[in-house]
Motif scaffolding. Structure first.
Motif, PDB file in Angstrom:
ATOM      1  N   THR A 692       0.837  -1.197   0.000  1.00  0.00           N
ATOM      2  CA  THR A 692       0.000   0.000   0.000  1.00  0.00           C
ATOM      3  C   THR A 692       0.875   1.251   0.000  1.00  0.00           C
ATOM      4  O   THR A 692       2.051   1.204   0.363  1.00  0.00           O
ATOM      5  CB  THR A 692      -0.938   0.017   1.215  1.00  0.00           C
ATOM      6  OG1 THR A 692      -0.147   0.090   2.408  1.00  0.00           O
ATOM      7  CG2 THR A 692      -1.802  -1.239   1.251  1.00  0.00           C
ATOM      8  N   ALA A 693       0.268   2.355  -0.404  1.00  0.00           N
ATOM      9  CA  ALA A 693       1.036   3.588  -0.578  1.00  0.00           C
ATOM     10  C   ALA A 693       0.807   4.609   0.518  1.00  0.00           C
ATOM     11  O   ALA A 693       1.493   5.638   0.563  1.00  0.00           O
ATOM     12  CB  ALA A 693       0.687   4.212  -1.928  1.00  0.00           C
ATOM     13  N   SER A 694      -0.154   4.357   1.416  1.00  0.00           N
ATOM     14  CA  SER A 694      -0.451   5.331   2.471  1.00  0.00           C
ATOM     15  C   SER A 694      -1.033   4.602   3.666  1.00  0.00           C
ATOM     16  O   SER A 694      -1.577   3.484   3.532  1.00  0.00           O
ATOM     17  CB  SER A 694      -1.458   6.368   1.973  1.00  0.00           C
ATOM     18  OG  SER A 694      -2.728   5.753   1.783  1.00  0.00           O
ATOM     19  N   PRO A 695      -0.956   5.196   4.855  1.00  0.00           N
ATOM     20  CA  PRO A 695      -1.560   4.570   6.028  1.00  0.00           C
ATOM     21  C   PRO A 695      -3.060   4.327   5.855  1.00  0.00           C
ATOM     22  O   PRO A 695      -3.586   3.308   6.325  1.00  0.00           O
ATOM     23  CB  PRO A 695      -1.275   5.577   7.155  1.00  0.00           C
ATOM     24  CG  PRO A 695      -0.063   6.315   6.697  1.00  0.00           C
ATOM     25  CD  PRO A 695      -0.185   6.413   5.210  1.00  0.00           C
ATOM     26  N   GLU A 696      -3.727   5.242   5.176  1.00  0.00           N
ATOM     27  CA  GLU A 696      -5.173   5.092   4.975  1.00  0.00           C
ATOM     28  C   GLU A 696      -5.474   3.858   4.124  1.00  0.00           C
ATOM     29  O   GLU A 696      -6.372   3.063   4.426  1.00  0.00           O
ATOM     30  CB  GLU A 696      -5.748   6.348   4.332  1.00  0.00           C
ATOM     31  CG  GLU A 696      -5.708   7.587   5.202  1.00  0.00           C
ATOM     32  CD  GLU A 696      -4.304   8.171   5.399  1.00  0.00           C
ATOM     33  OE1 GLU A 696      -4.076   8.823   6.437  1.00  0.00           O
ATOM     34  OE2 GLU A 696      -3.442   7.933   4.514  1.00  0.00           O
ATOM     35  N   ASP A 697      -4.697   3.712   3.037  1.00  0.00           N
ATOM     36  CA  ASP A 697      -4.869   2.554   2.161  1.00  0.00           C
ATOM     37  C   ASP A 697      -4.539   1.262   2.913  1.00  0.00           C
ATOM     38  O   ASP A 697      -5.209   0.231   2.735  1.00  0.00           O
ATOM     39  CB  ASP A 697      -3.967   2.721   0.934  1.00  0.00           C
ATOM     40  CG  ASP A 697      -4.212   1.667  -0.130  1.00  0.00           C
ATOM     41  OD1 ASP A 697      -5.302   1.058  -0.126  1.00  0.00           O
ATOM     42  OD2 ASP A 697      -3.312   1.458  -0.976  1.00  0.00           O
ATOM     43  N   TYR A 698      -3.505   1.304   3.748  1.00  0.00           N
ATOM     44  CA  TYR A 698      -3.093   0.154   4.558  1.00  0.00           C
ATOM     45  C   TYR A 698      -4.251  -0.307   5.441  1.00  0.00           C
ATOM     46  O   TYR A 698      -4.584  -1.503   5.500  1.00  0.00           O
ATOM     47  CB  TYR A 698      -1.883   0.578   5.383  1.00  0.00           C
ATOM     48  CG  TYR A 698      -1.356  -0.359   6.439  1.00  0.00           C
ATOM     49  CD1 TYR A 698      -0.480  -1.385   6.119  1.00  0.00           C
ATOM     50  CD2 TYR A 698      -1.683  -0.178   7.779  1.00  0.00           C
ATOM     51  CE1 TYR A 698       0.053  -2.226   7.099  1.00  0.00           C
ATOM     52  CE2 TYR A 698      -1.166  -0.992   8.770  1.00  0.00           C
ATOM     53  CZ  TYR A 698      -0.293  -2.017   8.428  1.00  0.00           C
ATOM     54  OH  TYR A 698       0.228  -2.827   9.412  1.00  0.00           O
ATOM     55  N   VAL A 699      -4.890   0.635   6.134  1.00  0.00           N
ATOM     56  CA  VAL A 699      -6.016   0.295   7.007  1.00  0.00           C
ATOM     57  C   VAL A 699      -7.170  -0.280   6.193  1.00  0.00           C
ATOM     58  O   VAL A 699      -7.767  -1.314   6.552  1.00  0.00           O
ATOM     59  CB  VAL A 699      -6.463   1.525   7.815  1.00  0.00           C
ATOM     60  CG1 VAL A 699      -7.769   1.241   8.558  1.00  0.00           C
ATOM     61  CG2 VAL A 699      -5.375   1.949   8.799  1.00  0.00           C
TER      62      VAL A 699
END
Length: 762
Positions: A692-699
């Motif tokens: 993933t490219a961002s913490p938001e996408d990771y979550v």
């Protein structure tokens, strides 16, 4: 009846004759009769000094300066007493008054310089000693103190010159011989240093500091029995030599005699409770003993005593992260980052990787550390005129040739190296743990050379004598490394690989082996080494790693049967508040989710449960796993559903563990080498969808995967097939690539070309 002058002469004669009690009796009698006569007060002060009664000496000299405030010698002597009583700033004030009364008072300038050295105000000390020498150029003590100031300013070659001037004036000056030895030791000239300490002891056999200094040099040379004997003699002569106890503790630490080391540090601290170095060294040993919370307390005391103690803040921060103690985390991180950017030696590179998101900052940190701890040696040991070897000789230097992450990953590579073109040797700074893995290593190498008993220069000579073509540093600033050996350049090509995911920050390391994911070309300027880009993932894997046949049930692992099990077996220090916050957001949205974590120490588990409670998550949803043998540890991965990675320091070996065991791993790509390793592994496996490219996408991905059993099953199928077909687990393919890199490095060197960036074709 004798007059005052005659009685003074009688008292002085008694003192010279060794009868201090009679001298004092005469003086006190005169004092009762005549009152505060300055000469009487001065003589009483000298009597108290000679008999070691410093409080009384201070009283007499203080009384003298009250009666005769214009007496420069009295202020100077009062300063001397205050210096001995460790009231350093008051001593400086007394010397300043003496100099104010007598501007050409060379002795007071010299004494002032000695106190300023003790206070760490070395530039002021140098200025004060220089003033003394302008007035009295033949003052050996001033030359010695000037040398001490120059050592404090890290101007070691100039310090040597000052000590030599002192010794030219006074050849039997034991302190100057000892201090000269310390300067030589710092410059790496250990044999000369030992000779200086021998000279100090010849002129002063009870010189405890010379025994202590000698012990330090012998420790560095790994002449451990002799070093221990030197420290024993130092504390026998002076049972209050805290530094000797501290240095003895350091030696016992190196010998892995940790409990004895703690005892030595405690003895040092009983003498000198504010001894920052002893607190720091004690913290290091407590970390070895996995007593992380006590280590945290030790490092906190260091920073309390000296906020700018060398690498102290970084050690405190790393200990807090090991304990997942995030109190004051933001302010401490900010302080460390600001220090690094200001060129201050605030953190060691390994610990700093756990919090840094800047490749430029990591480069600065490593360079500061290398310059401080492992500067290039004055003389290199590689012989450029030697004949080439029939086969390329690779030396792998590590302290981890046993059941440890580095060897777990590399064992297969050592076995499949092309022995028709390469000879491979292990230079071992660790120990044989008797494991099955060590037996594989013993069989794979053409030779394993134990360097634990060799000093850096001796180990470097051994490597040079063996005509090693390429020396590979498998530790860097991690584990039981020997970075100092590389500083002597015993090999024409020196390489940084695997153990430390970043730059060493030293010009004597030529290459760093990486790949295009962990080090994009645009980042290459932030590495002291030239980059060698491998075509797949830089991290080698062993295709023979055994996985235990045992099928663990969730019940026996303490996991709920019907839960979606997120797991992270990374070391606790990799868990940051931001990462944990993301995990708690995931658990809020996945009611049947639990988080299965590695338990390194009880404090971390306790603190993480408290943090879960603070985030509104039932602490019971955090489940902790203890240590297991490696094959069983791999087997228990099958009880989990998804591995959640950390930032800014990813899973490395633990990511390989998960993927080899068939457990999908979700990562968020970072901005530094340590934060991009899991992405490299997943890309090589063809699982870019889990990067993933961002913490938001990771979550979002973590939540979505928990709700999509079909997709999860497909990911496991990819992993199962990948064990047989992916380049990630093709050890022979990796060997061809790294051997191609080695050949290109050596071809450039033999052609007289400097190291340069290299790309290995797949």
């Amino acid at each position: 009846m004798p007059n005052l002058q005659q009685q003074m002469q009688q008292a002085f004669a008694a003192l010279q004759g060794g009868n201090a009690a009679l001298a004092e009796q005469i003086c006190l009698g005169m004092l009762a009769e005549k009152g505060d006569v300055p000469d009487l007060l001065f003589l009483l002060g000298m009597i108290a000094l000679q008999t070691g009664r410093l409080p009384q000496a201070e009283q007499w000299f203080a009384r003298l300066v009250a009666v005769d405030p214009a007496n420069a010698a009295a202020h100077n002597n009062l300063g001397g007493v205050l210096f001995q009583r460790k009231r350093h700033q008051q001593a400086v004030d007394s010397y300043d008054r003496a100099i104010g009364l007598k501007p050409d008072y060379a002795g007071a300038y010299n004494n002032r310089g000695a106190v300023l050295n003790e206070l760490g105000r070395h530039q002021e000390a140098a200025d004060s000693c220089a003033a003394a020498l302008r007035m009295a150029p033949d003052n050996a003590e001033a030359h010695n103190n000037f040398g001490n100031a120059l050592q404090g300013l890290e101007r070691y070659a100039e310090a040597l010159e000052s000590y030599q001037r002192a010794l030219t004036i006074r050849p039997d000056y034991a302190d100057a011989h000892n201090n000269r030895g310390n300067a030589l030791r710092t410059l790496g000239r250990h044999d000369e240093a030992l000779e200086s300490f021998a000279q100090a002891l010849r002129f002063k056999p009870d010189h405890d500091e010379a025994y202590n200094s000698r012990g330090v040099v012998l420790s560095h040379a790994r002449r451990y029995d002799e070093a221990l004997d030197s420290f024993r003699l130092a504390v026998k002569i002076n049972p209050r030599n805290a530094e000797a106890f501290n240095n003895r503790g350091n030696l016992l630490h190196d010998l892995r005699r940790y409990e004895e080391a703690l005892e030595a540090y405690d003895q040092a601290l009983a003498i000198h409770p504010a001894y920052a170095s002893a607190h720091s060294n004690r913290g290091n040993v407590l970390l070895e003993l996995k007593r992380s919370e006590e280590a945290l307390q030790a490092f906190a005391r260091v920073v309390e005593l000296d906020p700018q103690y060398r690498f102290g803040k970084g050690k405190l921060l790393h200990a807090k992260m090991l304990c997942c103690d995030w109190s004051g985390y933001d302010s401490l991180c900010r302080s460390v980052v600001e220090d690094i950017r200001a060129g201050l030696k605030s953190a060691e590179p390994f610990g700093y990787q756990g919090i840094s998101t800047s490749v430029a900052d990591l480069h600065r940190c490593a360079t500061l550390y290398a310059d401080d701890r492992f500067p290039p040696a004055e003389k290199t040991l590689w012989n450029p005129g030697r004949a080439p070897n029939p086969k390329i000789r690779i030396g792998y230097l590590s302290g981890e040739f046993r059941t440890q992450a580095t060897s777990i990953l590399m064992a297969g590579l050592f076995e499949v190296h092309d022995k028709s073109r390469f000879e491979i040797f292990a230079f071992d700074n660790g120990w044989d743990d008797g494991s099955a893995l060590r037996k594989r290593l013993n069989a794979a190498f053409d030779g394993i050379i134990d360097i634990t008993g060799l000093g850096d220069v001796e180990a470097a000579r051994r490597i040079s004598d063996m005509n090693i073509d390429i020396l590979v540093n498998l530790n860097g600033y991690f584990g039981r490394g020997r970075q100092g050996v590389f500083s002597y350049r015993p090999s024409p090509v020196q390489v940084n690989y695997l153990g430390f995911p970043g730059t060493i920050g030293a010009d004597y390391i030529d290459y760093l082996i990486a790949d295009a994911t962990v080090i994009p070309e645009s980042d290459s300027a932030h590495y002291a080494e030239k980059i060698v880009w491998l075509p797949d993932c830089y991290q080698v894997n062993d295709s023979k790693r055994p996985i235990a046949g045992k099928i663990f049930t969730r019940q026996e692992l303490g996991l709920p049967e019907d839960a979606f099990v997120y797991c992270c077996f990374n070391n606790n220090y990799k868990i940051t508040p931001d990462t944990f916050d993301q995990w708690m957001r995931i658990l809020h949205r996945v009611p049947k989710g639990v988080l299965w974590l590695f338990e390194d120490n009880p404090a971390a588990s306790r603190n993480l449960r408290k943090e879960a409670q603070r985030h509104g998550v039932d602490p019971g949803r955090l489940i902790f796993a203890g240590r297991m043998p490696p094959d069983e540890h791999l087997a228990r991965h099958r009880a989990a559903d998804l591995f959640l990675d950390t930032l800014p320091y990813n899973a490395h070996t633990t990511a390989s563990d998960a993927l080899w065991a068939g457990l999908p791993l979700l990562t968020c790509v970072g901005t530094t080498f340590p934060g991009r390793v899991a992405a490299s592994l997943l890309n090589t496996m063809g699982l870019q969808q889990l990067v993933t490219a961002s913490p938001e996408d990771y979550v979002e991905q973590a939540v979505a995967l928990a709700a999509d059993p079909v997709r999860m099953s497909g990911l496991r199928d990819v992993l199962e097939a990948g064990r047989r077909s992916s380049p990630l687990f093709d050890t022979s393919r990796f060997a061809r690539h790294i051997e191609s890199a080695y050949r290109q490095m050596l071809e450039r060197q033999r052609a007289g070309l400097p190291a340069d960036h290299l790309s290995v074709q797949g």
